[in-house]
Design a protein around this motif. Structure first.
Motif, PDB file in Angstrom:
ATOM      1  N   ILE A 113      85.086  53.266-115.882  1.00  0.00           N
ATOM      2  CA  ILE A 113      86.344  52.652-116.304  1.00  0.00           C
ATOM      3  C   ILE A 113      86.800  53.314-117.604  1.00  0.00           C
ATOM      4  O   ILE A 113      86.169  53.151-118.650  1.00  0.00           O
ATOM      5  N   GLN A 114      87.865  54.046-117.500  1.00  0.00           N
ATOM      6  CA  GLN A 114      88.312  54.808-118.674  1.00  0.00           C
ATOM      7  C   GLN A 114      89.696  54.388-119.171  1.00  0.00           C
ATOM      8  O   GLN A 114      90.008  54.565-120.333  1.00  0.00           O
ATOM      9  N   THR A 115      90.515  53.840-118.282  1.00  0.00           N
ATOM     10  CA  THR A 115      91.874  53.496-118.711  1.00  0.00           C
ATOM     11  C   THR A 115      91.996  51.986-118.901  1.00  0.00           C
ATOM     12  O   THR A 115      91.191  51.201-118.370  1.00  0.00           O
ATOM     13  N   GLY A 116      93.038  51.613-119.645  1.00  0.00           N
ATOM     14  CA  GLY A 116      93.293  50.200-119.878  1.00  0.00           C
ATOM     15  C   GLY A 116      93.596  49.474-118.576  1.00  0.00           C
ATOM     16  O   GLY A 116      93.139  48.348-118.366  1.00  0.00           O
ATOM     17  N   ARG A 117      94.340  50.117-117.686  1.00  0.00           N
ATOM     18  CA  ARG A 117      94.664  49.479-116.407  1.00  0.00           C
ATOM     19  C   ARG A 117      93.393  49.259-115.577  1.00  0.00           C
ATOM     20  O   ARG A 117      93.195  48.182-115.014  1.00  0.00           O
ATOM     21  N   ASP A 118      92.531  50.273-115.513  1.00  0.00           N
ATOM     22  CA  ASP A 118      91.269  50.113-114.763  1.00  0.00           C
ATOM     23  C   ASP A 118      90.483  48.914-115.296  1.00  0.00           C
ATOM     24  O   ASP A 118      89.892  48.144-114.532  1.00  0.00           O
ATOM     25  N   PHE A 119      90.462  48.808-116.620  1.00  0.00           N
ATOM     26  CA  PHE A 119      89.700  47.729-117.250  1.00  0.00           C
ATOM     27  C   PHE A 119      90.250  46.366-116.816  1.00  0.00           C
ATOM     28  O   PHE A 119      89.500  45.491-116.356  1.00  0.00           O
ATOM     29  N   LEU A 120      91.567  46.198-116.934  1.00  0.00           N
ATOM     30  CA  LEU A 120      92.147  44.894-116.587  1.00  0.00           C
ATOM     31  C   LEU A 120      92.041  44.619-115.085  1.00  0.00           C
ATOM     32  O   LEU A 120      91.842  43.472-114.674  1.00  0.00           O
TER      33      LEU A 120
ATOM     34  N   GLY B  65     102.921  40.108-113.140  1.00  0.00           N
ATOM     35  CA  GLY B  65     103.941  41.149-113.200  1.00  0.00           C
ATOM     36  C   GLY B  65     104.833  41.091-114.436  1.00  0.00           C
ATOM     37  O   GLY B  65     105.941  41.633-114.420  1.00  0.00           O
ATOM     38  N   THR B  66     104.341  40.460-115.504  1.00  0.00           N
ATOM     39  CA  THR B  66     105.179  40.362-116.699  1.00  0.00           C
ATOM     40  C   THR B  66     104.792  41.385-117.775  1.00  0.00           C
ATOM     41  O   THR B  66     105.279  41.305-118.892  1.00  0.00           O
ATOM     42  N   LEU B  67     103.898  42.298-117.440  1.00  0.00           N
ATOM     43  CA  LEU B  67     103.562  43.380-118.387  1.00  0.00           C
ATOM     44  C   LEU B  67     104.048  44.707-117.811  1.00  0.00           C
ATOM     45  O   LEU B  67     103.891  44.957-116.611  1.00  0.00           O
ATOM     46  N   SER B  68     104.605  45.538-118.665  1.00  0.00           N
ATOM     47  CA  SER B  68     105.008  46.874-118.214  1.00  0.00           C
ATOM     48  C   SER B  68     103.759  47.749-118.082  1.00  0.00           C
ATOM     49  O   SER B  68     102.684  47.394-118.596  1.00  0.00           O
ATOM     50  N   ASP B  69     103.879  48.882-117.408  1.00  0.00           N
ATOM     51  CA  ASP B  69     102.739  49.795-117.259  1.00  0.00           C
ATOM     52  C   ASP B  69     102.172  50.185-118.627  1.00  0.00           C
ATOM     53  O   ASP B  69     100.957  50.245-118.826  1.00  0.00           O
ATOM     54  N   GLU B  70     103.092  50.442-119.536  1.00  0.00           N
ATOM     55  CA  GLU B  70     102.660  50.869-120.876  1.00  0.00           C
ATOM     56  C   GLU B  70     101.898  49.739-121.584  1.00  0.00           C
ATOM     57  O   GLU B  70     100.867  49.967-122.232  1.00  0.00           O
ATOM     58  N   GLU B  71     102.382  48.500-121.429  1.00  0.00           N
ATOM     59  CA  GLU B  71     101.704  47.357-122.066  1.00  0.00           C
ATOM     60  C   GLU B  71     100.329  47.128-121.442  1.00  0.00           C
ATOM     61  O   GLU B  71      99.356  46.833-122.148  1.00  0.00           O
ATOM     62  N   ILE B  72     100.246  47.267-120.109  1.00  0.00           N
ATOM     63  CA  ILE B  72      98.941  47.088-119.435  1.00  0.00           C
ATOM     64  C   ILE B  72      97.931  48.081-120.002  1.00  0.00           C
ATOM     65  O   ILE B  72      96.800  47.729-120.341  1.00  0.00           O
ATOM     66  N   GLU B  73      98.357  49.323-120.152  1.00  0.00           N
ATOM     67  CA  GLU B  73      97.461  50.360-120.632  1.00  0.00           C
ATOM     68  C   GLU B  73      97.022  50.070-122.072  1.00  0.00           C
ATOM     69  O   GLU B  73      95.841  50.146-122.416  1.00  0.00           O
ATOM     70  N   ARG B  74      98.001  49.709-122.889  1.00  0.00           N
ATOM     71  CA  ARG B  74      97.729  49.504-124.315  1.00  0.00           C
ATOM     72  C   ARG B  74      96.809  48.291-124.526  1.00  0.00           C
ATOM     73  O   ARG B  74      95.788  48.377-125.209  1.00  0.00           O
ATOM     74  N   VAL B  75      97.169  47.158-123.903  1.00  0.00           N
ATOM     75  CA  VAL B  75      96.373  45.931-124.079  1.00  0.00           C
ATOM     76  C   VAL B  75      94.986  46.117-123.449  1.00  0.00           C
ATOM     77  O   VAL B  75      93.969  45.747-124.043  1.00  0.00           O
ATOM     78  N   GLY B  76      94.942  46.717-122.255  1.00  0.00           N
ATOM     79  CA  GLY B  76      93.665  46.918-121.568  1.00  0.00           C
ATOM     80  C   GLY B  76      92.721  47.788-122.370  1.00  0.00           C
ATOM     81  O   GLY B  76      91.533  47.489-122.500  1.00  0.00           O
ATOM     82  N   LEU B  77      93.274  48.845-122.934  1.00  0.00           N
ATOM     83  CA  LEU B  77      92.457  49.762-123.735  1.00  0.00           C
ATOM     84  C   LEU B  77      91.904  49.069-124.980  1.00  0.00           C
ATOM     85  O   LEU B  77      90.723  49.220-125.322  1.00  0.00           O
ATOM     86  N   ALA B  78      92.754  48.293-125.626  1.00  0.00           N
ATOM     87  CA  ALA B  78      92.318  47.580-126.839  1.00  0.00           C
ATOM     88  C   ALA B  78      91.202  46.595-126.502  1.00  0.00           C
ATOM     89  O   ALA B  78      90.174  46.527-127.208  1.00  0.00           O
ATOM     90  N   LEU B  79      91.366  45.864-125.402  1.00  0.00           N
ATOM     91  CA  LEU B  79      90.348  44.869-125.017  1.00  0.00           C
ATOM     92  C   LEU B  79      89.053  45.544-124.589  1.00  0.00           C
ATOM     93  O   LEU B  79      87.957  45.068-124.878  1.00  0.00           O
ATOM     94  N   MET B  80      89.183  46.684-123.904  1.00  0.00           N
ATOM     95  CA  MET B  80      87.992  47.422-123.466  1.00  0.00           C
ATOM     96  C   MET B  80      87.196  47.913-124.682  1.00  0.00           C
ATOM     97  O   MET B  80      85.972  47.772-124.741  1.00  0.00           O
ATOM     98  N   ARG B  81      87.912  48.484-125.642  1.00  0.00           N
ATOM     99  CA  ARG B  81      87.216  48.994-126.844  1.00  0.00           C
ATOM    100  C   ARG B  81      86.574  47.855-127.629  1.00  0.00           C
ATOM    101  O   ARG B  81      85.470  47.996-128.155  1.00  0.00           O
ATOM    102  N   LEU B  82      87.276  46.727-127.695  1.00  0.00           N
ATOM    103  CA  LEU B  82      86.723  45.576-128.420  1.00  0.00           C
ATOM    104  C   LEU B  82      85.462  45.068-127.717  1.00  0.00           C
ATOM    105  O   LEU B  82      84.452  44.766-128.367  1.00  0.00           O
TER     106      LEU B  82
END
Lengths: 206, 108
Positions: A113-120, B65-82
């Protein structure tokens, strides 16, 4: 256990430490025992023997107190909760059922899992599995026709396992429960069921 | 995000925190002989608890469906790193996932 039950169970090196109407049976040791198979089996055997003789709350392996005074203080401090648990469990035993998915869920390995979308999306998938497992357990408990209050459940406790459900039963109720569980398993296309017990009521003792 | 969305979002977070706070123990048990590890468990447990609340909100919004692709990536990445950082620090202090739950009551 009740103090009145404790003294007659002092054997195999066990000593009863009483605090008012409650007592604990302990093995005097210098330090916490190592979690090796021999010690674990010994703990299981002693706990089973005690529970087979009197209503009691089992302790988890490795609980260690520095001296009798600190154990007595713990019994005093937790008295109300322990009495409630002892009354609730009464003279019953625990059956534990592991419900395993017939078709294993395919979760991506964490490292992939490398991307934010994959994670969610992975979290979303886990959430769906959890909801499915919760529905399954609700159907299982309905099938057994037991009161929710005498069950404990761990949902998706590990990969491949939908749930582990513990049920309190009368000491002579194990066979009847096994038959009900077999029927559920035969009818379920989702899970297989493995039954353990009767056991001391580990899941009902805090 | 407009004002209505923000209000709905805040209400959901409030409801989530209320649900979680009901599961918290009345007292936090920190071993006096191991204050550093106990404190780390408490702080990491709190951080993990908040992370899980935010994660649930993010997943719900993504599914809705209330998050844009960019928001999904940004929020997901932040939560993954945390999440990875919490696990790394928990490992450092010899704490398991279960330790963090036990100290704060199960939030999942």
């Amino acid at each position: 256990m009740r103090s009145s039950d404790a003294a007659r169970l002092e054997s195999e090196g066990l000593v009863a430490v009483a605090e008012a109407d409650l007592a604990a049976l302990v093995s005097p040791l210098d330090r916490a025992p190592a979690p090796d198979p021999i010690e674990l089996r010994k703990h299981e055997r002693i706990t089973g023997r005690i529970h087979g003789s009197v209503p009691s709350l089992p302790s988890r392996f490795g609980q260690f107190f520095n001296d009798e005074a600190s154990l007595g203080a713990a019994l005093r401090e937790r008295r109300a909760g322990l009495v409630d648990e002892l009354d609730f469990v009464g003279d019953r035993a625990e059956m534990s059922v592991t419900l395993t998915w017939r078709a294993p869920r395919e979760e991506p390995p964490a490292a992939s899992i490398q991307t934010g979308r994959d994670f969610l999306e992975a979290k979303s998938s886990l959430g769906r599995e959890r909801r499915e497992a919760e529905d399954l357990v609700a159907r299982f408990v309905d099938h057994l026709a037991v009161d929710q209050a005498i069950t404990r459940r761990a949902i998706c406790p590990r990969e491949g396992v939908a749930a582990i459900v513990a049920v309190l039963i009368a000491r002579d109720g194990a066979e009847a429960l096994r038959k009900e569980i077999d029927t559920f398993e035969q009818r379920s296309s989702d899970v297989t069921a493995r039954v353990y017990g009767p056991l001391p009521p580990y899941s009902f003792a805090s | 995000m407009n004002t209505t969305d923000l209000r709905i979002e805040l209400d959901e977070v409030r409801a989530e925190l209320a649900r979680v706070s009901a599961a918290l123990p009345e007292r936090i048990d920190i071993d006096p002989d191991d204050v550093e590890r106990g404190l780390a468990g408490l702080v990491l447990g709190l951080v993990e608890l908040l992370r899980q609340v935010l994660e649930r909100q993010a997943v719900r919004r993504m599914e809705g469906g209330t998050l844009s692709d960019e928001e999904i990536e940004r929020v997901g990445l932040a939560l993954m790193r945390l999440e990875r950082k919490v696990r790394e620090l928990a490992d450092h202090f010899g704490l398991t996932e279960e330790d963090l739950k036990i100290r704060l009551g199960a939030a999942s």
